[in-house]
Design a protein around this motif. Structure first.
Motif, PDB file in Angstrom:
ATOM      1  N   ALA A 118       0.981  -1.341  -0.035  1.00 11.56           N
ATOM      2  CA  ALA A 118      -0.003  -0.061  -0.038  1.00 11.56           C
ATOM      3  C   ALA A 118       0.858   1.200   0.004  1.00 11.56           C
ATOM      4  CB  ALA A 118      -0.944  -0.039   1.239  1.00 11.56           C
ATOM      5  N   LEU A 119       1.802   1.214   0.650  1.00 13.88           N
ATOM      6  CA  LEU A 119       2.841   2.375   0.886  1.00 13.88           C
ATOM      7  C   LEU A 119       3.386   2.582  -0.402  1.00 13.88           C
ATOM      8  CD1 LEU A 119       4.201   1.893   4.578  1.00 13.88           C
ATOM      9  CD2 LEU A 119       2.923   3.797   3.598  1.00 13.88           C
ATOM     10  N   ARG A 120       4.017   1.280  -1.162  1.00 17.53           N
ATOM     11  CA  ARG A 120       4.707   1.436  -2.279  1.00 17.53           C
ATOM     12  C   ARG A 120       3.679   2.100  -3.285  1.00 17.53           C
ATOM     13  NH1 ARG A 120       9.199  -0.975  -3.783  1.00 17.53           N
ATOM     14  NH2 ARG A 120       9.065  -2.449  -2.000  1.00 17.53           N
ATOM     15  N   LYS A 121       2.463   1.559  -3.600  1.00 18.52           N
ATOM     16  CA  LYS A 121       1.430   1.950  -4.497  1.00 18.52           C
ATOM     17  C   LYS A 121       1.398   3.500  -4.272  1.00 18.52           C
ATOM     18  CE  LYS A 121      -3.144   1.563  -6.180  1.00 18.52           C
ATOM     19  NZ  LYS A 121      -4.575   1.237  -5.669  1.00 18.52           N
ATOM     20  N   TYR A 122       1.175   4.033  -2.990  1.00 15.62           N
ATOM     21  CA  TYR A 122       1.215   5.405  -2.792  1.00 15.62           C
ATOM     22  C   TYR A 122       2.163   6.390  -3.476  1.00 15.62           C
ATOM     23  CZ  TYR A 122       0.499   9.906  -0.671  1.00 15.62           C
ATOM     24  OH  TYR A 122       0.253  11.259  -0.365  1.00 15.62           O
TER      25      TYR A 122
END
Length: 101
Positions: free
Chosen positions: A54-58
């Motif tokens: 999720a952090l990588r996607k953001y």
């Protein structure tokens, strides 16, 4: 077994160094952590992997650094929807619990 071993070229630390990941300690809201754990359980994956994704996607979707202001804005947008889901789930749980009595 030998009587003596030569450790002159030995190095301190982990036998197998971790590449690409770092162990850290952070504080996460209980509600956020519970939701990631529940979603990871349903998906059959680890919650930490899911949080990392999720952090990588953001980060891939924005060129801006993650600042406190940005984080607060994202939470304000996401939390109402998340809390509505919790309310719906708790209502269903109470209805099931009430039927058992």
């Amino acid at each position: 077994m030998r009587a003596e071993y030569d450790f002159s070229k030995g190095k301190r630390g982990a036998v197998i160094p971790q590449k690409g990941k770092t162990r850290i300690s952070i504080f996460i809201d209980n509600a956020v952590l519970d939701e990631f754990r529940a979603r990871a359980d349903r998906a059959g994956t680890g919650y930490q992997t899911m949080m990392n994704d999720a952090l990588r996607k953001y980060l891939s979707e924005t060129d801006q650094p993650v600042t406190e202001k940005t984080l607060r804005q994202v939470l304000r947008q996401e939390m109402p929807e998340y809390l509505r889901g919790l309310t719906t789930a708790s209502t269903r749980t109470r209805a099931k619990g009430g039927a058992r009595r």
